[in-house]
Design an enzyme around this catalytic site. Structure first.
Site, PDB file in Angstrom:
ATOM      1  N   ARG A   1       0.819  -1.217   0.000  1.00  0.00           N
ATOM      2  CA  ARG A   1       0.000   0.000   0.000  1.00  0.00           C
ATOM      3  C   ARG A   1       0.854   1.270   0.000  1.00  0.00           C
ATOM      4  O   ARG A   1       0.492   2.258   0.633  1.00  0.00           O
ATOM      5  CB  ARG A   1      -0.927   0.047   1.226  1.00  0.00           C
ATOM      6  CG  ARG A   1      -2.090  -0.888   1.164  1.00  0.00           C
ATOM      7  CD  ARG A   1      -3.196  -0.336   0.263  1.00  0.00           C
ATOM      8  NE  ARG A   1      -4.233  -1.345   0.084  1.00  0.00           N
ATOM      9  CZ  ARG A   1      -5.335  -1.404   0.810  1.00  0.00           C
ATOM     10  NH1 ARG A   1      -5.557  -0.509   1.729  1.00  0.00           N
ATOM     11  NH2 ARG A   1      -6.207  -2.345   0.578  1.00  0.00           N
TER      12      ARG A   1
ATOM     13  N   ARG B   1      -3.611   6.874   0.934  1.00  0.00           N
ATOM     14  CA  ARG B   1      -4.089   8.079   1.612  1.00  0.00           C
ATOM     15  C   ARG B   1      -3.093   8.769   2.533  1.00  0.00           C
ATOM     16  O   ARG B   1      -3.309   9.910   2.920  1.00  0.00           O
ATOM     17  CB  ARG B   1      -5.343   7.741   2.420  1.00  0.00           C
ATOM     18  CG  ARG B   1      -6.531   7.452   1.536  1.00  0.00           C
ATOM     19  CD  ARG B   1      -7.798   7.340   2.368  1.00  0.00           C
ATOM     20  NE  ARG B   1      -8.948   7.186   1.511  1.00  0.00           N
ATOM     21  CZ  ARG B   1      -9.603   8.216   0.992  1.00  0.00           C
ATOM     22  NH1 ARG B   1      -9.242   9.462   1.274  1.00  0.00           N
ATOM     23  NH2 ARG B   1     -10.633   8.002   0.201  1.00  0.00           N
TER      24      ARG B   1
ATOM     25  N   ARG C   1      -6.731  11.303  -6.143  1.00  0.00           N
ATOM     26  CA  ARG C   1      -7.943  10.541  -5.829  1.00  0.00           C
ATOM     27  C   ARG C   1      -9.168  11.448  -5.951  1.00  0.00           C
ATOM     28  O   ARG C   1     -10.210  11.038  -6.467  1.00  0.00           O
ATOM     29  CB  ARG C   1      -7.785   9.987  -4.415  1.00  0.00           C
ATOM     30  CG  ARG C   1      -8.985   9.405  -3.758  1.00  0.00           C
ATOM     31  CD  ARG C   1      -9.167   7.952  -4.150  1.00  0.00           C
ATOM     32  NE  ARG C   1     -10.155   7.328  -3.291  1.00  0.00           N
ATOM     33  CZ  ARG C   1     -11.457   7.551  -3.360  1.00  0.00           C
ATOM     34  NH1 ARG C   1     -11.931   8.399  -4.236  1.00  0.00           N
ATOM     35  NH2 ARG C   1     -12.283   6.940  -2.540  1.00  0.00           N
TER      36      ARG C   1
ATOM     37  N   ASP D   1      -6.862  -2.707  -7.504  1.00  0.00           N
ATOM     38  CA  ASP D   1      -7.391  -3.312  -6.287  1.00  0.00           C
ATOM     39  C   ASP D   1      -7.746  -4.764  -6.568  1.00  0.00           C
ATOM     40  O   ASP D   1      -8.049  -5.132  -7.705  1.00  0.00           O
ATOM     41  CB  ASP D   1      -8.628  -2.565  -5.780  1.00  0.00           C
ATOM     42  CG  ASP D   1      -8.953  -2.970  -4.337  1.00  0.00           C
ATOM     43  OD1 ASP D   1      -8.297  -2.456  -3.417  1.00  0.00           O
ATOM     44  OD2 ASP D   1      -9.821  -3.845  -4.145  1.00  0.00           O
TER      45      ASP D   1
ATOM     46  N   TYR E   1     -14.933 -11.609  -0.051  1.00  0.00           N
ATOM     47  CA  TYR E   1     -15.670 -10.358  -0.342  1.00  0.00           C
ATOM     48  C   TYR E   1     -16.876 -10.633  -1.230  1.00  0.00           C
ATOM     49  O   TYR E   1     -17.933 -10.027  -1.062  1.00  0.00           O
ATOM     50  CB  TYR E   1     -14.742  -9.338  -1.014  1.00  0.00           C
ATOM     51  CG  TYR E   1     -13.682  -8.802  -0.069  1.00  0.00           C
ATOM     52  CD1 TYR E   1     -13.974  -7.750   0.795  1.00  0.00           C
ATOM     53  CD2 TYR E   1     -12.405  -9.360  -0.028  1.00  0.00           C
ATOM     54  CE1 TYR E   1     -13.013  -7.270   1.683  1.00  0.00           C
ATOM     55  CE2 TYR E   1     -11.448  -8.893   0.849  1.00  0.00           C
ATOM     56  CZ  TYR E   1     -11.755  -7.847   1.706  1.00  0.00           C
ATOM     57  OH  TYR E   1     -10.820  -7.384   2.586  1.00  0.00           O
TER      58      TYR E   1
HETATM   59  O1  1CP Z   1       0.124   0.662  -3.353  1.00  0.00           O
HETATM   60  C1  1CP Z   1      -0.372  -0.464  -3.370  1.00  0.00           C
HETATM   61  O2  1CP Z   1      -0.144  -1.342  -2.521  1.00  0.00           O
HETATM   62  C2  1CP Z   1      -1.200  -0.876  -4.586  1.00  0.00           C
HETATM   63  C3  1CP Z   1      -2.595  -0.786  -4.562  1.00  0.00           C
HETATM   64  C4  1CP Z   1      -3.512  -1.707  -3.749  1.00  0.00           C
HETATM   65  C5  1CP Z   1      -3.393  -3.076  -3.427  1.00  0.00           C
HETATM   66  C6  1CP Z   1      -2.229  -4.003  -3.691  1.00  0.00           C
HETATM   67  C7  1CP Z   1      -4.755  -1.273  -3.249  1.00  0.00           C
HETATM   68  C8  1CP Z   1      -5.253   0.102  -3.365  1.00  0.00           C
HETATM   69  N1  1CP Z   1      -5.405  -2.350  -2.710  1.00  0.00           N
HETATM   70  C9  1CP Z   1      -4.596  -3.457  -2.780  1.00  0.00           C
HETATM   71  C10 1CP Z   1      -4.895  -4.830  -2.349  1.00  0.00           C
HETATM   72  C11 1CP Z   1      -6.096  -5.082  -1.524  1.00  0.00           C
HETATM   73  N2  1CP Z   1      -7.345  -4.507  -1.601  1.00  0.00           N
HETATM   74  C12 1CP Z   1      -6.157  -6.086  -0.539  1.00  0.00           C
HETATM   75  C13 1CP Z   1      -5.023  -7.044  -0.213  1.00  0.00           C
HETATM   76  C14 1CP Z   1      -4.010  -6.443   0.674  1.00  0.00           C
HETATM   77  C15 1CP Z   1      -4.441  -6.055   2.060  1.00  0.00           C
HETATM   78  O3  1CP Z   1      -4.801  -6.970   2.843  1.00  0.00           O
HETATM   79  O4  1CP Z   1      -4.408  -4.876   2.351  1.00  0.00           O
HETATM   80  C16 1CP Z   1      -7.455  -6.080   0.012  1.00  0.00           C
HETATM   81  C17 1CP Z   1      -7.984  -6.985   1.109  1.00  0.00           C
HETATM   82  C18 1CP Z   1      -8.198  -5.081  -0.673  1.00  0.00           C
HETATM   83  C19 1CP Z   1      -9.631  -4.745  -0.489  1.00  0.00           C
HETATM   84  C20 1CP Z   1      -9.776  -3.327  -0.102  1.00  0.00           C
HETATM   85  N3  1CP Z   1      -9.626  -2.281  -0.969  1.00  0.00           N
HETATM   86  C21 1CP Z   1     -10.001  -2.790   1.184  1.00  0.00           C
HETATM   87  C22 1CP Z   1     -10.157  -3.602   2.466  1.00  0.00           C
HETATM   88  C23 1CP Z   1     -11.579  -3.742   2.808  1.00  0.00           C
HETATM   89  C24 1CP Z   1     -11.932  -4.467   4.091  1.00  0.00           C
HETATM   90  O5  1CP Z   1     -12.592  -3.812   4.907  1.00  0.00           O
HETATM   91  O6  1CP Z   1     -11.632  -5.657   4.253  1.00  0.00           O
HETATM   92  C25 1CP Z   1     -10.024  -1.397   1.066  1.00  0.00           C
HETATM   93  C26 1CP Z   1     -10.289  -0.384   2.141  1.00  0.00           C
HETATM   94  C27 1CP Z   1      -9.764  -1.086  -0.305  1.00  0.00           C
HETATM   95  C28 1CP Z   1      -9.638   0.261  -0.924  1.00  0.00           C
HETATM   96  C29 1CP Z   1      -8.268   0.641  -1.344  1.00  0.00           C
HETATM   97  N4  1CP Z   1      -7.502  -0.111  -2.211  1.00  0.00           N
HETATM   98  C30 1CP Z   1      -6.314   0.544  -2.438  1.00  0.00           C
HETATM   99  C31 1CP Z   1      -6.323   1.770  -1.678  1.00  0.00           C
HETATM  100  C32 1CP Z   1      -5.231   2.804  -1.669  1.00  0.00           C
HETATM  101  C33 1CP Z   1      -7.539   1.815  -0.990  1.00  0.00           C
HETATM  102  C34 1CP Z   1      -7.991   2.944  -0.063  1.00  0.00           C
HETATM  103  C35 1CP Z   1      -9.233   3.593  -0.545  1.00  0.00           C
HETATM  104  C36 1CP Z   1      -9.223   5.003  -1.099  1.00  0.00           C
HETATM  105  O7  1CP Z   1      -8.282   5.656  -1.493  1.00  0.00           O
HETATM  106  O8  1CP Z   1     -10.364   5.479  -1.140  1.00  0.00           O
END
Ligand code: 1CP
Length: 353
Positions: free
Chosen positions: A33, A37, A46, A83, A159
């Site tokens: 990540r 943010r 964003r 994502d 999910y």
């Molecule tokens: O920089 C990076 O790492 C690349 C981008 C990336 C990756 C590899 C994002 C962007 N998401 C992911 C993987 C991801 N997404 C995972 C696996 C890794 C982990 O466990 O963190 C998972 C479970 C998700 C699903 C997801 N997407 C969640 C979790 C939800 C939950 O409650 O279980 C969330 C909050 C997101 C949104 C998201 N994805 C990425 C970002 C930067 C964000 C934040 C949202 C935003 O900017 O609004």
């Protein structure tokens, strides 16, 4: 397309050297990540994109947020901005990201729910993500490796079945017990589509792949074997058959004692360890598998900073010195991480003696 060999790419991109069998010191580093943010420039881009999924599907903007942490910190690898939920979205299950709450999907509860998924319609969305990869390969510094990724079938299925993130993945675990045939069909669809998605990312120019199994730790060991190990093994075998020179990192978060078995049985080139894995466990994993180990600084310690950060980074480096190791966090960067603590971390790892 013929890809350059791993050895050739590793000459220019030090991130790849441990995968080519050469430990390097200081170890290569990147952070899960790393785009997100915690960076004001991410929040600005964003904002321009409107919705989160729109950011994932706007190649210029997605490439921009991928490059932002590289400009600041010169990590050895950059991870494609996308994502894991792009796969269900491309398959036809509606995915929305609710501000401040996270993802929402229309849950798949039974065999009838599977009919909404269509493997034939993913090409358009996968190609858009691959445009981001092409822009990145053009705009990234030549020495920066590019990591492609997807979620592992089990984690993505949690999910799709639960309709949202949950602390215990109960909906998916229950469906897997009550109707294993339906659950297996869902997993098979995800294996198929994820191999296609990752192959396209490779063709577009990524150097290596990470498969995120963030919820691997919630399963009993027999279920872990069936829903985590088996599908990952199929994916790795199919990708290696076509692309033997593309390293694959697995992140079976929470697999703990099952991590060595995961590495041996899936054939991944690296195991990424979460924070709860003791340093002695990482050393043992490195010895038992002979592969690359990645991890595992506590993301909360990166928020806290200070002397404890310096000490713990020192301890991780001391434990992993001389091994095929990639420095990373145990899970993704938290949004309230001070960017200056990330700068300090980079300085500490780069100074590793
Ligand atoms: O920089 C990076 O790492 C690349 C981008 C990336 C990756 C590899 C994002 C962007 N998401 C992911 C993987 C991801 N997404 C995972 C696996 C890794 C982990 O466990 O963190 C998972 C479970 C998700 C699903 C997801 N997407 C969640 C979790 C939800 C939950 O409650 O279980 C969330 C909050 C997101 C949104 C998201 N994805 C990425 C970002 C930067 C964000 C934040 C949202 C935003 O900017 O609004």
């Amino acid at each position: 397309m013929t890809l350059e060999t791993l050895g050739k790419r590793a000459e220019r991109r030090r991130f790849l050297r441990p995968f080519a069998g050469e430990p390097v010191w200081p170890p290569p580093m990147w952070l899960m990540r790393q785009a997100g943010r915690y960076l004001p420039e991410y929040r600005e881009t964003r904002g321009k994109a409107g919705s989160f999924l729109n950011l994932c599907y706007s190649p210029e903007l997605a490439a921009e947020v991928t490059l932002q942490p590289i400009r600041r910190y010169q990590f050895d690898a950059s991870i494609l901005f996308s994502d894991i939920l792009v796969v269900p979205d491309a398959l036809g299950q509606e995915v929305r990201f609710v501000e401040g709450e996270g993802p929402r999907l229309d849950p798949i509860e039974d065999a009838a729910g599977l009919r909404r998924l269509d493997l034939a319609q993913t090409a358009e969305k996968y190609s858009i993500v691959c445009e981001t990869v092409s822009i990145l390969r053009r705009d990234l510094p030549d020495e920066t490796a590019l990591i492609g990724f997807c979620g592992a079938p089990w984690t993505v299925a949690t999910y799709m079945v639960g309709g949202r993130g949950s602390p215990d993945q109960a909906a998916a675990r229950l469906l897997a017990y009550k109707d294993p045939e339906t659950f297996q069909r869902l997993i098979d669809i995800l294996v198929e589509s994820s191999v296609d998605y990752l192959s396209r990312q490779i063709e577009a120019g990524v150097d290596c792949l990470q498969i995120f199994d963030s919820w691997a730790g919630s399963l009993a060991d027999n279920q872990f074997e069936r829903w985590v190990v088996a599908p990952t093994r199929v994916m790795v075998a199919r990708l290696k058959e076509k692309y033997p020179d593309v390293p694959i990192l697995g992140f079976p978060r929470g697999a703990d004692q099952l991590s060595a078995r995961f590495a041996a049985e899936t054939g991944v080139d690296a195991v990424s360890c979460n924070t709860a894995m003791p340093l002695s466990g990482m050393v043992e994993l490195s010895e038992r598998t002979g592969g690359v180990v990645q991890g595992n600084l506590d993301p909360l310690l990166l928020v806290a900073g200070g002397e404890q950060l310096d000490e713990r980074v020192g301890a991780i480096l001391a434990a992993m010195k001389g091994r095929k190791f990639v420095f990373n966090l145990g899970h993704g960067i938290l949004q309230y991480t001070p960017p200056e603590n990330v700068a300090r971390l980079v300085e500490l790892v780069r100074a590793a003696a």
